[in-house]
Scaffold this motif. Structure first.
Motif, PDB file in Angstrom:
ATOM      1  N   ARG A 384       0.831  -1.203   0.000  1.00 48.40           N
ATOM      2  CA  ARG A 384       0.000   0.000   0.000  1.00 48.40           C
ATOM      3  C   ARG A 384       0.868   1.256   0.000  1.00 48.40           C
ATOM      4  N   GLY A 385       1.898   1.264   0.873  1.00 46.32           N
ATOM      5  CA  GLY A 385       2.757   2.438   0.943  1.00 46.32           C
ATOM      6  C   GLY A 385       3.528   2.667  -0.340  1.00 46.32           C
ATOM      7  N   ALA A 386       4.083   1.582  -0.902  1.00 48.51           N
ATOM      8  CA  ALA A 386       4.859   1.720  -2.134  1.00 48.51           C
ATOM      9  C   ALA A 386       3.985   2.167  -3.294  1.00 48.51           C
ATOM     10  N   GLU A 387       2.792   1.586  -3.408  1.00 50.21           N
ATOM     11  CA  GLU A 387       1.880   1.959  -4.497  1.00 50.21           C
ATOM     12  C   GLU A 387       1.294   3.350  -4.288  1.00 50.21           C
ATOM     13  N   SER A 388       1.226   3.813  -3.052  1.00 52.85           N
ATOM     14  CA  SER A 388       0.724   5.163  -2.775  1.00 52.85           C
ATOM     15  C   SER A 388       1.630   6.220  -3.377  1.00 52.85           C
ATOM     16  N   LEU A 389       2.947   5.970  -3.300  1.00 51.01           N
ATOM     17  CA  LEU A 389       3.918   6.974  -3.736  1.00 51.01           C
ATOM     18  C   LEU A 389       4.518   6.671  -5.096  1.00 51.01           C
ATOM     19  N   SER A 390       4.528   5.390  -5.476  1.00 48.02           N
ATOM     20  CA  SER A 390       5.292   4.979  -6.646  1.00 48.02           C
ATOM     21  C   SER A 390       4.690   3.682  -7.184  1.00 48.02           C
ATOM     22  N   THR A 391       5.543   2.723  -7.470  1.00 55.27           N
ATOM     23  CA  THR A 391       5.134   1.384  -7.899  1.00 55.27           C
ATOM     24  C   THR A 391       5.875   0.380  -7.045  1.00 55.27           C
ATOM     25  N   TYR A 392       5.141  -0.599  -6.540  1.00 56.99           N
ATOM     26  CA  TYR A 392       5.747  -1.633  -5.711  1.00 56.99           C
ATOM     27  C   TYR A 392       6.690  -2.471  -6.565  1.00 56.99           C
ATOM     28  N   SER A 393       7.943  -2.578  -6.128  1.00 53.11           N
ATOM     29  CA  SER A 393       8.963  -3.290  -6.901  1.00 53.11           C
ATOM     30  C   SER A 393       9.827  -4.107  -5.950  1.00 53.11           C
ATOM     31  N   PRO A 394       9.379  -5.321  -5.610  1.00 56.70           N
ATOM     32  CA  PRO A 394      10.142  -6.146  -4.668  1.00 56.70           C
ATOM     33  C   PRO A 394      11.413  -6.686  -5.310  1.00 56.70           C
ATOM     34  N   ILE A 395      12.250  -7.295  -4.499  1.00 54.11           N
ATOM     35  CA  ILE A 395      13.458  -7.919  -5.037  1.00 54.11           C
ATOM     36  C   ILE A 395      13.056  -9.055  -5.971  1.00 54.11           C
ATOM     37  N   SER A 396      13.953  -9.445  -6.837  1.00 52.31           N
ATOM     38  CA  SER A 396      13.655 -10.441  -7.865  1.00 52.31           C
ATOM     39  C   SER A 396      13.474 -11.836  -7.271  1.00 52.31           C
ATOM     40  N   ASP A 397      12.841 -12.704  -8.034  1.00 51.68           N
ATOM     41  CA  ASP A 397      12.694 -14.094  -7.602  1.00 51.68           C
ATOM     42  C   ASP A 397      14.053 -14.755  -7.402  1.00 51.68           C
ATOM     43  N   ALA A 398      15.020 -14.375  -8.237  1.00 53.56           N
ATOM     44  CA  ALA A 398      16.352 -14.962  -8.094  1.00 53.56           C
ATOM     45  C   ALA A 398      16.947 -14.638  -6.728  1.00 53.56           C
ATOM     46  N   GLU A 399      16.757 -13.383  -6.296  1.00 56.52           N
ATOM     47  CA  GLU A 399      17.276 -12.986  -4.980  1.00 56.52           C
ATOM     48  C   GLU A 399      16.464 -13.621  -3.859  1.00 56.52           C
ATOM     49  N   LYS A 400      15.163 -13.747  -4.069  1.00 55.94           N
ATOM     50  CA  LYS A 400      14.354 -14.437  -3.058  1.00 55.94           C
ATOM     51  C   LYS A 400      14.839 -15.866  -2.880  1.00 55.94           C
ATOM     52  N   PHE A 401      15.119 -16.520  -3.991  1.00 51.55           N
ATOM     53  CA  PHE A 401      15.593 -17.900  -3.917  1.00 51.55           C
ATOM     54  C   PHE A 401      16.912 -17.975  -3.153  1.00 51.55           C
ATOM     55  N   ARG A 402      17.806 -17.005  -3.385  1.00 51.26           N
ATOM     56  CA  ARG A 402      19.099 -17.004  -2.700  1.00 51.26           C
ATOM     57  C   ARG A 402      18.941 -16.902  -1.187  1.00 51.26           C
ATOM     58  N   ILE A 403      17.833 -16.285  -0.746  1.00 46.86           N
ATOM     59  CA  ILE A 403      17.540 -16.221   0.685  1.00 46.86           C
ATOM     60  C   ILE A 403      16.838 -17.504   1.141  1.00 46.86           C
ATOM     61  N   GLU A 404      15.770 -17.878   0.422  1.00 43.41           N
ATOM     62  CA  GLU A 404      14.937 -19.009   0.847  1.00 43.41           C
ATOM     63  C   GLU A 404      15.736 -20.302   0.891  1.00 43.41           C
ATOM     64  N   TYR A 405      16.601 -20.514  -0.094  1.00 43.87           N
ATOM     65  CA  TYR A 405      17.385 -21.749  -0.153  1.00 43.87           C
ATOM     66  C   TYR A 405      18.866 -21.489   0.119  1.00 43.87           C
ATOM     67  N   TRP A 406      19.114 -20.513   0.964  1.00 44.32           N
ATOM     68  CA  TRP A 406      20.456 -20.174   1.414  1.00 44.32           C
ATOM     69  C   TRP A 406      20.979 -21.311   2.290  1.00 44.32           C
ATOM     70  N   ALA A 407      22.224 -21.682   2.141  1.00 43.59           N
ATOM     71  CA  ALA A 407      22.808 -22.744   2.964  1.00 43.59           C
ATOM     72  C   ALA A 407      22.725 -22.394   4.442  1.00 43.59           C
ATOM     73  N   LEU A 408      22.889 -21.092   4.765  1.00 42.16           N
ATOM     74  CA  LEU A 408      22.809 -20.670   6.159  1.00 42.16           C
ATOM     75  C   LEU A 408      21.391 -20.808   6.700  1.00 42.16           C
ATOM     76  N   GLU A 409      20.401 -20.543   5.856  1.00 45.64           N
ATOM     77  CA  GLU A 409      19.010 -20.712   6.267  1.00 45.64           C
ATOM     78  C   GLU A 409      18.705 -22.191   6.461  1.00 45.64           C
ATOM     79  N   GLU A 410      19.222 -23.027   5.567  1.00 46.56           N
ATOM     80  CA  GLU A 410      19.032 -24.472   5.693  1.00 46.56           C
ATOM     81  C   GLU A 410      19.657 -24.980   6.991  1.00 46.56           C
ATOM     82  N   ALA A 411      20.842 -24.476   7.330  1.00 44.20           N
ATOM     83  CA  ALA A 411      21.501 -24.893   8.567  1.00 44.20           C
ATOM     84  C   ALA A 411      20.674 -24.497   9.783  1.00 44.20           C
TER      85      ALA A 411
END
Length: 683
Positions: A384-411
């Motif tokens: 809501r806040g991002a769309e109020s002022l601009s356009t919502y633009s989250p990080i890419s799926d590639a970067e999300k994957f690097r977090i979600e399936y991060w070796a440190l997260e798995e550990a």
């Protein structure tokens, strides 16, 4: 670690600041963000002052942080890691290196953000995930907005996965911008600093409030677009009834890979989002802050039907969307996985959104499920806040994957304790405010189950539930098992609280001990209505949920030794217990094709803690046997083979075993819990 009375002043100030910041959800989400303080303490080996850093440890929550939740590091050694940093391609190795910087036993495990706190040259540092700050961080022109809103007091930091390099980046930015009090981390959150704890807290709140005020003053009136015709919220009673009707199917779909507990909310923020034209586009973009999507998965499953769609239409479409969701998630994994990526953890949604109705969220336990929903509400606020002022633009799926399936997260996931035997299961226990029912509820909760205490007395049911923990563990509901409407309402409360039901324990009962000629028609009807009819009605209503979930389940009947033993002066009670015993056999056959096991337990002589005995049954049985009522428990014990008194907990143990993993292939069984009564042996 020192005792609380000897907490160093810097650490004490840090804890107080953290608790204040974490108590207000506008500042950060549950278990999100971290805070730190630097100061001196006496080295117990040398007796000299040593410079230390106290920082919130991995997995802790700011609002409830205590000294035990802090990691304690030698600051000189932590900063010396810069000299051995092998570069961004190997920055994960720096997490293990932190072990060599700990002071003493080191306290809690350091989080991945520890470098941010240690390398930034400030006595106190806050890293938080406020909705207002993330709204700026996820806006398409977030860098320009940062300058426009904060001037040169807050600096933009482009997205970088948390770690040692991000700590170096922020340290360099602070050094180059001495006038700055903090920064916006692209796609992520905020970081603020100061020379004192008070100054740092003030700087954090200034960034949060300034961002929120700017959005409020300058944002669009309808950031999610115009209202979608037919997607508005249903009336409260109607939407909760529809939610209850959909819940078992949704939970079953979300549990395709592994059983999960659910949570439901029909908060206005969710209903308003789903009623707006842009919600399909924004939902598909997914969340951005790592804390958000680690809990909610990269994006939700959204039912693309109006609020007026029938339950049947909605269920049919949900099955189609679920298949598409799983295929899409598999494609996401395949597109970004590398040879050393952890295996796919499951392709089911954690968030399911139903227009006009609300949001279902899922996790391994109720707290995790509830928090996932809270995080998605954070994500809606961010969008809501991002769309109020601009356009919502989250990080890419590639970067999300690097977090979600991060070796440190798995550990981190691998370090979690092994789930208890009944984790992710939901139990509905009738007559559970006292006696055997309460013991069963207590044991199942101790084994990790969520428990619904169903009892004729609402106040006692709620009190019994409160004894087991908060509403993430147990709730109390009023249920007269002879009343179909109350049974339906109790089960509706169960599925809205926990997503569904897995274990049903028919325990509610009463007894009047009378010989045949003294037993009235009313006596007969009362006992048969409560136990035989009541068990039938509860089992029938619960079976619909169990079948819709497609997760199997257990139905347990607390019958009695009297179901097979012809005791004296007990015609009505014994006959209704025999009815219950045969229901076990009948339902075991009928529900087996759905994976539902049905078993019975035959207790005897459970005097202590028993509501039935306290209500006059004990006095009548004592009179029948010609003994004092106070000696009834011992009397029953002495007539058994084992010479042991049977307690409510003994019955609860049998329920735990029958519904646990070790008897997964057992149905139609009656287990005696009577210390051995040869005349009641099953044959």
């Amino acid at each position: 670690m020192t005792s609380p009375a000897a907490t160093p002043p810097a650490a004490a100030a840090l804890i107080a600041r953290s608790n204040r910041l974490g108590a207000d959800p506008k500042n950060t989400n549950y278990a999100g963000g971290n805070t730190s303080a630097k100061g001196t303490a006496t080295d117990p080996v040398t007796g000299e002052d040593v410079e230390l850093m106290w920082v919130k440890g991995s997995g802790g929550d700011l609002g409830t942080l205590t000294e035990q939740g802090l990691a304690v590091l030698r600051l000189d050694r932590m900063r010396a890691l810069v000299n051995v940093y092998p570069g961004i391609d190997h920055e994960d190795e720096m997490v293990a290196a932190l072990d060599y910087t700990l002071h003493g036993k080191g306290g809690a495990a350091p989080s991945i953000d520890t470098a941010m706190h240690g390398l930034v040259n400030a006595a106190h540092v806050d890293h938080l995930h406020p909705d207002s700050g993330i709204a700026i961080a996820t806006a398409a022109d977030g860098e320009e907005l940062t300058t426009k809103i904060f001037g040169d007091k807050v600096v933009w930091v482009p997205w970088r996965r948390p770690g040692f390099q991000l700590g170096l980046d922020i340290a360099a930015i602070k050094e180059a911008n001495p006038q700055a009090v903090g920064c916006i981390l692209g796609g992520h959150g905020i970081t603020a600093w100061g020379d004192t704890s008070e100054e740092t807290e003030a700087n954090s709140l200034w960034i949060i409030n300034t961002a929120a005020d700017y959005i409020e003053a300058n944002g669009k009136a309808d950031p999610f677009g115009p209202a979608l015709d037919g997607y508005g919220a249903l009336p409260a009673a109607e939407r909760r009834a529809k939610a209850a009707a959909l819940a078992p199917t949704i939970r079953g779909l979300a549990s395709t890979d592994k059983p999960l507990v659910g949570s439901f909310t029909d908060a206005d923020v969710v209903l308003d989002f789903l009623a707006s034209a842009e919600h399909p586009r924004l939902g598909a973009l997914g969340t951005s802050c790592p804390d958000h999507f680690l809990r909610t998965k990269v994006k939700p499953l959204i039912l693309d039907l109006p609020a007026s769609a029938s339950v049947e239409e909605s269920i049919n479409r949900l099955h189609e969307l679920h298949a598409e969701y799983r295929a899409d998630y598999q494609a996401y994994y395949d597109a970004h996985a590398t040879a050393d990526s952890p295996a796919l953890r499951g392709a089911d949604p954690a968030i399911v959104l139903i227009p006009g109705v609300g949001m279902f969220s899922f996790g391994g336990n109720k707290q995790t499920a509830r928090v996932a929903g809270e995080f998605y509400i954070n994500a809606i606020n961010v969008m809501r806040g991002a769309e109020s002022l601009s356009t919502y633009s989250p990080i890419s799926d590639a970067e999300k994957f690097r977090i979600e399936y991060w070796a440190l997260e798995e550990a981190k996931l691998q370090r979690l304790p092994k789930p208890k035997s009944h984790a992710s299961r939901v139990a509905f226990v009738t007559g559970a405010a006292s006696g055997i029912g309460k013991a069963i509820a207590t044991r199942l909760a101790a084994e990790g189950a969520c428990v619904v205490i169903a009892d004729l007395d609402l106040e006692k049911a709620q009190a019994a539930a409160a004894e087991l923990g908060n509403t993430d563990v147990a709730i109390g509901v009023q249920v007269n098992v002879t009343d179909e409407a109350q049974i339906a309402a109790g089960l509706e409360a169960a599925v809205l609280a926990f997503g569904g039901v897995d274990i049903v324990v028919n325990n509610a009962g009463l007894s009047l001990s009378k010989p045949l000629l003294d037993t009235t028609e009313a006596d007969w009807d009362l006992q048969h209505n409560v136990m035989a009819k009541g068990s039938f009605l509860v089992s029938k209503a619960a079976a619909r949920i169990l079948i819709d979930q497609k997760l199997g389940g257990d139905v347990i009947y607390i019958s009695s030794k009297n179901s097979v033993f012809a005791g004296p002066n007990n015609i009505a009670y014994s006959a209704t217990k025999a009815d219950q015993a045969h229901q076990v056999r009948l339902l075991a056959v009928e529900l087996g094709e759905h994976g539902v096991k049905v078993n019975g337990i035959n207790p005897d002589g459970v005097v202590r803690g028993s509501g039935i005995f306290a209500s006059g049954w004990g006095a009548n049985r004592a009179k029948t046997y010609g003994i004092d009522e106070d000696n009834l428990g011992e009397f029953y014990a002495q007539r058994t083979i084992l010479k042991r008194e049977v307690l409510p907990e003994n019955v609860a143990n049998a329920v735990a075993v029958l519904t646990g993993p070790d008897l997964s292939h057992t149905t139609g069984l009656h287990i005696p819990v009577d210390a051995g009564v040869a005349a009641a042996f099953l044959r």
